[in-house]
Design a protein around this motif. Structure first.
Motif: not given
Length: 275
Positions: A174-175, A197-199, A202, A268-269, A272-273
């Motif tokens: 999680v970021k 936020f995670a994959k 949220a 999303i990936k 997220f990255d």
């Protein structure tokens, strides 16, 4: 009446089935995980109505719709076909109409909205009597916080929790972020700030309003990467006040992802990255 529910997300299928069975006890409801499976079921058995998602693997909702209209037993005048999707832009609505759709229901939607669309579609084809008894209109007293929200169908009463929601899956990265955007709950749009936020998850802050999102409500969250906006489908996992008082100005809302679409998962990936 026999209704076929088509959606690749099991959570969405379950919510729609629960709504229909509660509102129309005489109706038989069957489900398909994608358009290809629905096509096979429609060939083997006759259905009176189809409620279908747009974005699915193997065969999309609009491809299934076009196939149905090519079949003599599933012309527009004989089979009500309701498209249920977060794709609400004009070009997609026009494509669905040109393909022979009966009606269009945008995500997220309330139980009331879904029931009304089913009744309206049935009336257009003159088969409303096959629905059985008229459905009872959901009310706030039936359970939950907001009138017409999907938690009414679950026969539960959900109140905001006093403590902040926490990410329950320790294996998910999680970021901490600050992403200003928009989110929609049952027809009402909120400005929000995504803070975690995670994959597949949220967490956001929204300003408390006259409509409060409740657990199991569907939600559509707009997320942008490199000027491309993607509408992602979630459901509400938890709602909490940011302060330990009922009139807190802001709410913390945690969403879990519903979409099982490869294109959206790839989006999303990448997003997220990049965070």
């Amino acid at each position: 009446m026999k209704i076929l529910v088509v959606d690749d997300a099991s959570f969405t299928r379950d919510l729609i089935k629960r709504t229909l069975r509660k509102s129309f006890p005489a109706v038989t409801v069957e489900e398909a995980v994608n358009g290809r499976k629905a096509q096979q079921m429609l060939q083997k058995s006759t259905f009176d109505m189809v409620l279908c998602d747009w974005e699915m693997p193997e065969m999309t909702g609009v491809e299934l719709l076009q196939w149905c209209r090519e079949q003599s037993q599933y012309k527009k005048e004989t089979l009500p076909f309701v498209m249920i999707t977060s794709r609400g832009d004009k070009s997609h609505v026009v494509e669905a109409v040109q393909s022979g759709v009966t009606d269009y229901l945008g995500k997220p939607f309330s139980a009331e909205q879904l029931v009304q669309k089913v009744v309206t579609a049935a009336k257009r084809n003159g088969i409303e009597k096959k629905l059985g008894e008229a459905p009872k209109k959901p009310t706030a007293s039936s359970g939950g916080i907001a009138s017409g929200s999907l938690d009414v169908l679950m026969a539960t009463t959900v109140a905001p929790k006093a403590t902040s929601p926490k990410i329950t899956n320790p294996t998910v990265s999680v970021k901490d972020v600050k992403i200003p955007t928009k989110v929609r709950f049952a027809g009402k749009e909120f400005r929000c700030m995504v803070v975690h936020f995670a994959k597949d998850e949220a967490t956001m802050l929204i300003k408390s309003d006259d409509v409060i999102p409740t657990v199991l409500d569907q939600a559509v969250l707009d997320l942008t990467f490199e000027q491309k906006v993607n509408r992602l489908n979630y459901y509400v996992q938890s709602v909490a006040t940011t302060e330990k008082k009922p009139d807190s100005a802001f709410l913390t809302v945690t969403l879990l992802l519903i979409d099982q679409d490869a294109e959206k998962e790839a989006f999303i990936k990448v997003l997220f990255d990049s965070l």
